[in-house]
Design a protein around this motif. Structure first.
Motif, PDB file in Angstrom:
ATOM      1  N   TYR A  82       0.840  -1.217   0.097  1.00 54.00           N
ATOM      2  CA  TYR A  82      -0.062   0.109   0.073  1.00 54.00           C
ATOM      3  C   TYR A  82       0.937   1.351   0.156  1.00 54.00           C
ATOM      4  N   LYS A  83       2.065   1.110  -0.405  1.00 51.44           N
ATOM      5  CA  LYS A  83       3.193   2.131  -0.200  1.00 51.44           C
ATOM      6  C   LYS A  83       2.818   3.593  -1.001  1.00 51.44           C
ATOM      7  N   ASP A  84       1.789   3.471  -1.995  1.00 54.61           N
ATOM      8  CA  ASP A  84       1.481   4.672  -2.755  1.00 54.61           C
ATOM      9  C   ASP A  84       0.334   5.381  -2.092  1.00 54.61           C
ATOM     10  N   TYR A  85      -0.017   4.935  -0.861  1.00 54.88           N
ATOM     11  CA  TYR A  85      -1.205   5.423  -0.133  1.00 54.88           C
ATOM     12  C   TYR A  85      -0.385   6.057   0.959  1.00 54.88           C
ATOM     13  N   ILE A  86       0.816   5.394   1.546  1.00 54.62           N
ATOM     14  CA  ILE A  86       1.108   5.910   2.786  1.00 54.62           C
ATOM     15  C   ILE A  86       1.961   7.228   2.509  1.00 54.62           C
ATOM     16  N   VAL A  87       1.720   8.094   3.666  1.00 52.91           N
ATOM     17  CA  VAL A  87       2.274   9.300   3.650  1.00 52.91           C
ATOM     18  C   VAL A  87       3.524   9.323   4.334  1.00 52.91           C
ATOM     19  N   GLY A  88       3.481   8.383   5.483  1.00 57.17           N
ATOM     20  CA  GLY A  88       4.644   8.135   6.468  1.00 57.17           C
ATOM     21  C   GLY A  88       4.232   7.373   7.661  1.00 57.17           C
ATOM     22  N   ARG A  89       5.337   6.898   8.246  1.00 59.43           N
ATOM     23  CA  ARG A  89       4.939   5.969   9.200  1.00 59.43           C
ATOM     24  C   ARG A  89       5.903   6.146  10.566  1.00 59.43           C
ATOM     25  N   MET A  90       5.665   5.916  11.447  1.00 56.82           N
ATOM     26  CA  MET A  90       6.601   5.680  12.673  1.00 56.82           C
ATOM     27  C   MET A  90       6.385   4.816  13.493  1.00 56.82           C
ATOM     28  N   GLY A  91       7.530   4.211  14.102  1.00 55.70           N
ATOM     29  CA  GLY A  91       7.369   2.811  14.789  1.00 55.70           C
ATOM     30  C   GLY A  91       8.181   3.372  16.172  1.00 55.70           C
ATOM     31  N   ILE A  92       7.559   2.735  17.267  1.00 53.92           N
ATOM     32  CA  ILE A  92       8.449   3.024  18.681  1.00 53.92           C
ATOM     33  C   ILE A  92       8.127   1.594  19.195  1.00 53.92           C
ATOM     34  N   PRO A  93       9.389   0.949  19.733  1.00 54.92           N
ATOM     35  CA  PRO A  93       9.631  -0.295  20.134  1.00 54.92           C
ATOM     36  C   PRO A  93       9.439   0.145  21.785  1.00 54.92           C
ATOM     37  N   TYR A  94       8.362  -0.347  22.390  1.00 56.32           N
ATOM     38  CA  TYR A  94       8.023  -0.227  23.760  1.00 56.32           C
ATOM     39  C   TYR A  94       8.607  -1.553  24.509  1.00 56.32           C
ATOM     40  N   LYS A  95       9.843  -1.615  24.784  1.00 55.82           N
ATOM     41  CA  LYS A  95      10.504  -2.621  25.311  1.00 55.82           C
ATOM     42  C   LYS A  95      10.040  -3.252  26.604  1.00 55.82           C
ATOM     43  N   ALA A  96       9.539  -2.341  27.434  1.00 57.09           N
ATOM     44  CA  ALA A  96       9.163  -2.516  29.028  1.00 57.09           C
ATOM     45  C   ALA A  96       8.062  -3.511  28.844  1.00 57.09           C
ATOM     46  N   CYS A  97       7.093  -3.330  27.693  1.00 64.34           N
ATOM     47  CA  CYS A  97       5.877  -4.153  27.574  1.00 64.34           C
ATOM     48  C   CYS A  97       6.123  -5.056  26.428  1.00 64.34           C
ATOM     49  N   ASP A  98       7.059  -5.161  25.906  1.00 67.91           N
ATOM     50  CA  ASP A  98       7.339  -6.203  24.694  1.00 67.91           C
ATOM     51  C   ASP A  98       6.475  -6.110  23.780  1.00 67.91           C
ATOM     52  N   VAL A  99       5.989  -4.851  23.114  1.00 67.99           N
ATOM     53  CA  VAL A  99       5.141  -4.283  22.038  1.00 67.99           C
ATOM     54  C   VAL A  99       5.628  -3.516  21.408  1.00 67.99           C
ATOM     55  N   SER A 100       5.575  -3.430  20.047  1.00 68.72           N
ATOM     56  CA  SER A 100       5.594  -2.211  19.062  1.00 68.72           C
ATOM     57  C   SER A 100       4.389  -1.498  18.887  1.00 68.72           C
ATOM     58  N   ILE A 101       4.616   0.030  18.769  1.00 75.16           N
ATOM     59  CA  ILE A 101       3.629   0.837  18.411  1.00 75.16           C
ATOM     60  C   ILE A 101       3.861   1.478  17.196  1.00 75.16           C
ATOM     61  N   ILE A 102       3.103   1.283  16.174  1.00 73.83           N
ATOM     62  CA  ILE A 102       3.319   2.016  14.936  1.00 73.83           C
ATOM     63  C   ILE A 102       2.077   2.849  14.572  1.00 73.83           C
ATOM     64  N   CYS A 103       2.705   3.916  13.858  1.00 74.15           N
ATOM     65  CA  CYS A 103       1.354   4.987  13.685  1.00 74.15           C
ATOM     66  C   CYS A 103       1.742   5.296  12.007  1.00 74.15           C
ATOM     67  N   VAL A 104       0.651   5.105  11.050  1.00 78.23           N
ATOM     68  CA  VAL A 104       0.787   5.123   9.686  1.00 78.23           C
ATOM     69  C   VAL A 104      -0.153   6.090   9.197  1.00 78.23           C
ATOM     70  N   ALA A 105       0.499   7.216   8.602  1.00 82.08           N
ATOM     71  CA  ALA A 105      -0.363   8.483   7.889  1.00 82.08           C
ATOM     72  C   ALA A 105      -0.621   7.946   6.716  1.00 82.08           C
ATOM     73  N   VAL A 106      -1.994   8.066   6.009  1.00 85.05           N
ATOM     74  CA  VAL A 106      -2.286   7.467   4.754  1.00 85.05           C
ATOM     75  C   VAL A 106      -3.065   8.857   4.242  1.00 85.05           C
ATOM     76  N   ASP A 107      -2.923   8.585   2.961  1.00 82.88           N
ATOM     77  CA  ASP A 107      -3.935   9.623   2.086  1.00 82.88           C
ATOM     78  C   ASP A 107      -4.753   8.797   0.927  1.00 82.88           C
ATOM     79  N   ALA A 108      -5.848   8.255   0.935  1.00 84.91           N
ATOM     80  CA  ALA A 108      -6.203   7.287   0.194  1.00 84.91           C
ATOM     81  C   ALA A 108      -7.871   7.209   0.188  1.00 84.91           C
ATOM     82  N   PRO A 109      -8.425   6.686  -0.762  1.00 82.63           N
ATOM     83  CA  PRO A 109      -9.808   6.516  -0.778  1.00 82.63           C
ATOM     84  C   PRO A 109     -10.357   5.866   0.640  1.00 82.63           C
ATOM     85  N   GLN A 110     -11.416   6.114   0.979  1.00 79.57           N
ATOM     86  CA  GLN A 110     -11.734   5.501   2.338  1.00 79.57           C
ATOM     87  C   GLN A 110     -11.939   4.005   2.048  1.00 79.57           C
ATOM     88  N   ASP A 111     -12.216   3.514   1.179  1.00 83.69           N
ATOM     89  CA  ASP A 111     -12.486   2.176   1.203  1.00 83.69           C
ATOM     90  C   ASP A 111     -11.035   1.372   1.058  1.00 83.69           C
TER      91      ASP A 111
END
Length: 90
Positions: free
Chosen positions: A28-57
């Motif tokens: 879906y790279k043509d629709y992705i404006v940017g992304r940010m990933g944060i490894p939250y090691k204390a809880c052993d999870v990763s948090i990712i935020c993906v900004a998109v500009d695309a048709p709603q569907d």
């Protein structure tokens, strides 16, 4: 056709699913404006935020596919910005 701007928030609890997630995002790279990933090691999870500009569907399809991956959850927040896809973005 009209595009919307949105943010897809992703929580990765199963590191084994990151390859599938990255493959999905790259398809879906043509629709992705940017992304940010944060490894939250204390809880052993990763948090990712993906900004998109695309048709709603397309946004809904991507978010749904991400959420269907094992150990990964996603939620989408839509902006009220709607624009035509002709030419450049906003």
């Amino acid at each position: 056709m009209e595009n919307r701007i949105a943010v897809i928030s992703v929580i990765v609890e199963e590191p084994a699913s990151t390859d599938a997630l990255n493959f999905l995002l790259s398809s879906y790279k043509d629709y992705i404006v940017g992304r940010m990933g944060i490894p939250y090691k204390a809880c052993d999870v990763s948090i990712i935020c993906v900004a998109v500009d695309a048709p709603q569907d397309v946004i809904a399809a991507l978010s749904g596919k991400i959420g269907s991956l094992t150990g990964i959850s996603s939620k989408t927040a839509y902006s009220n910005v709607i624009h035509k896809t002709e030419g450049t973005a906003c």
